[in-house]
Design a protein around this motif. Structure first.
Motif: not given
Length: 643
Positions: A243-247
């Motif tokens: 659903k999402s990727v975050a750094y």
């Protein structure tokens, strides 16, 4: 007795007849080079060649002149009936390969870039486009892992590169099977529109295709065969919708938020490769009143298994590749079909489309050394000349031409083809002639669409659609066409590259926000975006190659570039790479400038052209394929901030 049953028999008259029959089905020019390569018989280099127009005159196939055909057949028969004991195929040197390619086409290869591109099409090496370590004992950082999102071709091939390098990875696939496009699209008669030989991977060559243009089901079977044969299948985590990727700047890693069957999980990765593809977001049917329709509305990406068309009145909205491909099949099963065409498209013939591969051809592919390589080369390289059709000739236009001489001739050929297919129905033909140059939009392969329009149970509707009613479709003149099923063949929202996944880079900035700050999606080499370290988009902005080459070669080249970039970063003692804003800006300025003289920028085709967003080319690379291929060979680390 079949030819397959004679393979293990001794050389006798029956075997001779069977082999002769196989040779009669051969592409003689491909067979000529294959037998020359196997025997060194220099007489095979001294033959007369002839040129045969194909695909509506857009390409020219080089064949052996009939005056020398028997010489080639005799040489092939002699070798196949008396192959030297212990014969082992070998990889030719570059000089040998270049000489053979030039002899094949009776054409000089002008540049080293063109040679490298063409050599790699031949794919004599076991693994043609490798990424390799430059040290004996590479030190992969502890905990280093690559997350690949999507198990289409790009995802699988990147995984194969990583597997060969010993770099840990996981593929996250939201569906219950691999395949990407070929899992999602199961509409009637879905199939490739390039020859099966050219749709295979260079390192899994010996697949037994059964049709000239493989069905979607066989392509997916091939992909599963590749995944299992090369050991990546067990690395796929199915039913995992990212659903999402975050750094996380502190740890230098990405956090993936994944929806599973019955739950949710988070995982971390050093590198994220979004192999979600160009055609992952189906375009919505935005016609008013759709929600009131009492029948079925099916997008071609959501075709139910076993859905029956029998007795149904069907509306097919869209005449792009999917609509053209599926309508004839629907017409054979449905009671009546209404084909709604808003914008006529250039639709070209394709030899052997929908036909099974003859048993003799399949035997040649399995048993003649190098024949598969040369038949792939013949198939793919033949299309390279179409690039000239895409380039405007301003002198030609100044003299009264429409675009360039070849383009104008191609337009005439296709116009004649339309009238020929609709012979006796000139009123239909007149409604289906586009007003823009061929190749300004994606060329569509004729699956029998024109002929299907002449069936008693098919009607062409050119009146604009005003709305959808409870009973069917209402056109602008007030006519209500009652139907039971509406097929939405309206394509994909190609500017939604990562849809519906959210991506947040440095400082929590979303990639959508980053792209909105430009004029839409932009990337360096179609893959890399500043402020998003160790994040890659596959089949991203301006990455679709120009006409005339196998898309599989590009899957392999894009993923090799990524693997080489990861290798270069690790060997430099770093753990992250981030393209600079300067590199992205310079690259995209070059794209915009190069696109100005290409056919998709023609004013007559910009509107309703999925390549374009206003006056900007959003989808395609403007470079000639050999130039684009070179750009994707080795990462230029001066364009990156390595940390």
């Amino acid at each position: 007795m079949t030819i397959a049953e004679t393979q293990s028999e001794s050389t006798d008259e029956t075997t001779r007849e069977q082999v002769q029959r196989a040779i009669a089905h051969a592409d003689l020019n491909a067979l000529r080079l294959a037998i020359y390569q196997a025997t060194g018989d220099a007489d095979l280099l001294d033959v007369r060649l002839t040129r045969v127009a194909q695909r509506g005159g857009s390409v020219t196939k080089i064949d052996v002149d009939e005056r020398d055909a028997q010489k080639v057949k005799d040489a092939a028969l002699a070798f196949l009936l008396d192959r030297p004991a212990g014969f082992t195929p070998r990889v030719p040197t570059d000089d040998e390969a270049r000489a053979m390619m030039e002899n094949f086409w009776d054409h000089r290869i002008e540049s080293d870039d063109e040679f490298v591109f063409r050599r790699d099409i031949l794919a004599f090496d076991e693994f043609t486009r490798p990424a390799e370590w430059h040290v004996d004992e590479p030190r992969i950082p502890e905990g280093f892992r690559v997350a690949i999102i999507g198990s289409g071709f790009n995802g699988l091939i990147l995984a194969i590169h990583l597997q060969r390098l010993g770099i840990p990875y996981t593929i996250f696939e939201r569906r219950g099977e691999l395949g990407g496009t070929w899992s999602i699209n199961t509409y009637p008669d879905v199939r490739v529109d390039t020859l099966s030989f050219g749709y295979q991977l260079s390192f899994v060559k010996d697949y037994d295709w059964t049709e000239y243009f493989a069905t979607g089901a066989q392509v997916r079977d091939y992909m599963e065969h590749v995944a299992k044969e090369l050991g990546v299948y067990e690395h796929i985590q199915f039913h995992s919708d990212v659903k999402s990727v975050a750094y996380d700047e502190k740890s230098g890693t990405w956090t993936l938020d994944i929806e599973l069957d019955g739950g949710r999980e988070q995982t971390h990765a050093s590198v994220v490769a979004a192999a979600t593809g160009l055609f992952n977001a189906p375009a919505k049917l935005t016609i008013p009143g759709a929600e009131t329709f009492r029948g079925d509305i099916l997008h071609t990406t959501a075709w139910p298994e076993g859905y029956s068309l029998e007795g149904k009145r069907v509306a097919v909205i869209g005449n792009g590749s999917t609509g053209v491909q599926t309508m004839p099949r629907i017409a054979r099963e449905a009671q009546h079909v209404y084909t709604f065409v808003r914008t006529p498209q250039w639709i070209s013939p394709r030899e052997n489309y929908g036909m099974p591969l003859e048993e003799e051809t399949r035997w040649l592919l399995k048993n003649v050394p190098y024949y598969r390589n040369w038949i792939v080369y013949s198939t793919v390289a033949m299309g390279l000349s179409t690039q000239a059709i895409q380039e405007i000739d301003r002198d030609w236009v100044a003299q009264g031409g429409l675009f360039n001489e070849r383009s104008d001739q191609f337009r005439k050929n296709l116009t004649d083809y339309i009238y020929g297919q609709l012979e006796g129905h000139p009123e239909l033909a007149e409604q289906l002639i586009p007003d823009f140059p061929p190749m300004a939009r994606r060329m569509i392969v004729d699956s029998g669409w024109y002929r299907a329009l002449t069936r008693d149970n098919v009607d062409l509707v050119r009146d604009p659609i005003e709305r959808i009613s409870e009973k069917g479709i209402v056109t602008a003149d007030g006519t209500e066409i009652e139907v039971d099923l509406i097929v939405s063949a309206v394509g994909f929202a190609v500017d939604k590259y990562l849809w519906p996944m959210e991506v947040h880079g440095r400082g929590g900035r979303s990639i959508e926000d980053k792209w909105n700050a430009y004029d839409g999606p932009r990337a360096y080499l179609g893959m890399l975006v500043p402020e998003f370290p160790n994040f890659l988009v596959l089949y991203g902005p301006n990455s679709q190659p120009r006409s005339g080459s196998s898309i599989q070669a590009w899957f392999e080249q894009w993923t090799r570039y990524i693997a080489r970039l990861i290798v270069a970063t690790i060997e430099a003692g770093k753990s992250s790479f981030e393209v600079t804003e300067e590199a992205l800006t310079r690259y995209n300025d070059e794209i915009d400038e190069a696109s100005k003289d290409l056919v998709w920028s023609d004013p007559t085709s910009r509107e309703r052209n999925y390549y374009m967003r206003g006056e900007r080319n959003l989808v395609s690379s403007p470079w000639r394929v050999e130039d684009y291929y070179r750009r994707l060979d080795t990462p230029d680390l001066t364009h990156f901030d390595l940390r």
